[in-house]
Design a protein around this motif. Structure first.
Motif, short mmCIF file in Angstrom:
data_model
loop_
_atom_site.label_atom_id
_atom_site.label_comp_id
_atom_site.label_asym_id
_atom_site.label_seq_id
_atom_site.Cartn_x
_atom_site.Cartn_y
_atom_site.Cartn_z
N ARG A 66 -49.01 -14.58 44.21
CA ARG A 66 -50.02 -13.45 44.88
C ARG A 66 -51.13 -14.14 45.87
NH1 ARG A 66 -49.97 -8.01 44.87
NH2 ARG A 66 -51.96 -7.26 44.56
N LEU A 67 -51.45 -15.28 45.32
CA LEU A 67 -52.54 -16.05 46.18
C LEU A 67 -51.88 -16.87 47.10
CD1 LEU A 67 -54.68 -17.36 43.01
CD2 LEU A 67 -55.12 -15.53 44.68
N GLN A 68 -50.56 -17.29 47.10
CA GLN A 68 -49.62 -18.04 48.04
C GLN A 68 -50.44 -19.56 47.63
OE1 GLN A 68 -47.36 -17.30 50.77
NE2 GLN A 68 -47.00 -15.78 48.86
N SER A 69 -50.45 -20.07 46.61
CA SER A 69 -51.08 -21.24 46.52
C SER A 69 -50.53 -21.54 44.87
CB SER A 69 -52.57 -21.16 46.27
OG SER A 69 -53.16 -22.58 45.97
N ARG A 70 -50.27 -23.01 45.03
CA ARG A 70 -49.73 -23.41 43.67
C ARG A 70 -50.79 -24.18 42.85
NH1 ARG A 70 -45.64 -20.03 43.59
NH2 ARG A 70 -44.03 -20.68 45.15
N LYS A 71 -51.90 -24.31 43.56
CA LYS A 71 -52.84 -25.22 42.83
C LYS A 71 -53.71 -24.50 41.81
CE LYS A 71 -56.27 -28.75 44.27
NZ LYS A 71 -56.74 -29.28 45.35
N LEU A 72 -54.28 -23.34 41.84
CA LEU A 72 -55.03 -22.70 40.48
C LEU A 72 -54.30 -22.80 39.26
CD1 LEU A 72 -57.72 -21.49 39.74
CD2 LEU A 72 -56.50 -19.12 40.36
N PRO A 73 -53.11 -22.33 39.17
CA PRO A 73 -52.26 -22.38 37.88
C PRO A 73 -52.20 -23.90 37.55
CG PRO A 73 -51.21 -21.06 39.15
CD PRO A 73 -52.36 -21.59 40.25
N LEU A 74 -52.04 -24.87 38.37
CA LEU A 74 -51.80 -26.27 38.10
C LEU A 74 -52.94 -26.74 37.30
CD1 LEU A 74 -49.65 -27.49 40.79
CD2 LEU A 74 -48.89 -27.15 38.30
N VAL A 75 -54.24 -26.53 38.08
CA VAL A 75 -55.53 -26.93 37.80
C VAL A 75 -55.90 -26.47 36.25
CG1 VAL A 75 -58.10 -26.81 38.10
CG2 VAL A 75 -56.51 -27.44 40.01
N VAL A 76 -55.75 -25.12 36.28
CA VAL A 76 -55.98 -24.17 34.79
C VAL A 76 -55.26 -24.90 33.78
CG1 VAL A 76 -56.06 -22.26 33.58
CG2 VAL A 76 -56.85 -22.35 35.91
N GLY A 77 -53.88 -25.10 34.10
CA GLY A 77 -53.00 -25.82 32.80
C GLY A 77 -53.47 -27.28 32.57
N VAL A 106 -48.11 -25.13 33.91
CA VAL A 106 -47.83 -26.40 34.57
C VAL A 106 -46.41 -26.34 35.05
CG1 VAL A 106 -47.57 -28.85 34.59
CG2 VAL A 106 -49.84 -27.99 33.94
N TYR A 107 -45.45 -26.08 34.10
CA TYR A 107 -44.06 -26.57 34.27
C TYR A 107 -43.27 -25.77 35.46
CZ TYR A 107 -39.02 -27.14 33.11
OH TYR A 107 -37.78 -27.43 33.36
N PRO A 108 -43.56 -24.35 35.41
CA PRO A 108 -43.00 -23.53 36.37
C PRO A 108 -43.55 -23.70 37.64
CG PRO A 108 -44.07 -22.05 34.79
CD PRO A 108 -44.33 -23.55 34.05
N ILE A 109 -44.86 -24.01 37.77
CA ILE A 109 -45.30 -23.87 39.06
C ILE A 109 -45.25 -25.23 39.71
CG2 ILE A 109 -47.72 -23.82 40.33
CD1 ILE A 109 -46.55 -21.11 39.13
N SER A 110 -45.07 -26.47 39.08
CA SER A 110 -44.59 -27.80 39.63
C SER A 110 -43.18 -27.66 40.11
CB SER A 110 -44.99 -28.81 38.46
OG SER A 110 -44.07 -28.71 37.38
N THR A 111 -42.35 -26.93 39.35
CA THR A 111 -40.96 -26.56 39.91
C THR A 111 -40.87 -26.08 41.38
OG1 THR A 111 -40.10 -27.02 37.74
CG2 THR A 111 -38.69 -25.98 39.50
N ALA A 112 -41.63 -24.89 41.25
CA ALA A 112 -41.74 -23.84 42.26
C ALA A 112 -42.39 -24.69 43.38
CB ALA A 112 -42.88 -22.62 42.17
N ALA A 113 -43.17 -25.57 43.39
CA ALA A 113 -44.09 -26.27 44.55
C ALA A 113 -42.97 -27.34 45.32
CB ALA A 113 -45.02 -27.21 43.95
N VAL A 114 -42.04 -27.76 44.37
CA VAL A 114 -40.83 -28.58 44.98
C VAL A 114 -40.09 -27.63 46.00
CG1 VAL A 114 -38.97 -29.97 44.77
CG2 VAL A 114 -40.94 -30.30 43.35
N THR A 160 -47.98 -17.46 29.30
CA THR A 160 -48.49 -18.06 30.55
C THR A 160 -47.39 -18.08 31.74
OG1 THR A 160 -48.61 -20.23 29.80
CG2 THR A 160 -50.62 -18.93 29.51
N SER A 161 -46.28 -18.30 31.26
CA SER A 161 -45.24 -18.78 32.44
C SER A 161 -45.35 -17.34 33.38
CB SER A 161 -43.95 -19.01 31.69
OG SER A 161 -43.80 -19.89 30.99
N SER A 162 -44.88 -16.35 33.02
CA SER A 162 -44.71 -15.08 34.01
C SER A 162 -45.92 -15.04 34.72
CB SER A 162 -44.28 -13.93 33.18
OG SER A 162 -43.00 -13.99 32.75
N LEU A 163 -47.16 -15.14 34.01
CA LEU A 163 -48.53 -14.91 34.64
C LEU A 163 -48.83 -16.03 35.68
CD1 LEU A 163 -51.14 -13.24 34.75
CD2 LEU A 163 -51.97 -14.94 32.95
N SER A 164 -48.57 -17.29 35.38
CA SER A 164 -48.64 -18.33 36.41
C SER A 164 -47.91 -18.16 37.53
CB SER A 164 -48.45 -19.66 35.85
OG SER A 164 -47.09 -19.69 35.40
N GLY A 165 -46.73 -17.59 37.50
CA GLY A 165 -45.86 -17.39 38.62
C GLY A 165 -46.54 -16.31 39.48
#
Length: 196
Positions: A74-85, A119-127, A64-69
């Motif tokens: 692509r969506l220009q949003s961090r929320k969807l992968p975080l909610v699904v995670g 969750v992990y890569p996307i929460s880092t990317a959000a920062v 899931t890591s690469s897919l979440s990134g």
């Protein structure tokens, strides 16, 4: 300050991301104390079976890591992968709650890794989205502090809960951490713009 301004503040993103990484590592390590007992109860003494259960977390994260990134960029949003995670953590807790066979433990660790990979890569990317590069070092250090705190808290918390409530208590805590995770996501902006 309006609520939308607070949600969009870099501080809120860092706090939410720190809590997300804390929860991520607590859910990763909380079952460490009860897994040996589950192996014993299930008569799973084979090192290869124990190794496979341990490896499933990494396999899930790998998937899931690469897919979440890709999806969040692509969506220009961090929320969807975080909610699904986050929802994935709740599902992990349910699977652990009913675990009494090897394939249940394999599924639990796989789903736990998949949730973490979201969750992990996307929460880092959000920062990284809300702080300039010259101020990013301190923010990444804070993320790492909370990340390591999760490694310390999870096994101790899991052992204490297991002593008092068994595996069902541990699994309930894993599921309940989803509520806190989702609350932290709600504190983040609806869509943080990705920098390229």
């Amino acid at each position: 300050m309006a609520m939308t301004d607070i949600r969009a503040s870099p501080t809120a993103v860092v706090v939410g991301s720190c809590i997300a990484q804390l929860i991520d590592n607590i859910t990763y390590t909380i079952s460490f104390a009860c897994l040996p007992h589950l192996f014993e109860d299930m008569k799973l003494a084979s090192e290869s079976q124990i190794g496979l259960v341990a490896a499933m977390f990494g396999i899930g994260g790998f998937l899931t890591s690469s897919l979440s990134g890709f999806v969040s960029d692509r969506l220009q949003s961090r929320k969807l992968p975080l909610v699904v995670g986050s929802i994935g953590y709740a599902i992990c807790g349910c699977v652990l709650f009913f675990s009494h066979k090897l394939w249940h433990l394999l599924l639990y660790r796989l789903l736990n890794g998949m949730a973490s990979g979201l969750v992990y890569p996307i929460s880092t990317a959000a920062v990284g989205d809300v702080y300039p590069h010259k101020l990013l070092g301190l923010q990444m250090a804070l993320l790492n502090v909370f990340n390591n705190a999760g490694y310390m808290i999870g096994p101790i918390l899991g052992g204490a809960i297991y002593d008092h409530a068994g595996v069902r208590g541990v699994s309930t805590v894993v599921s309940k951490l989803t509520n806190l995770e989702l609350a932290c996501i709600d504190c983040r902006p609806m869509a943080t713009k990705c920098r390229f």
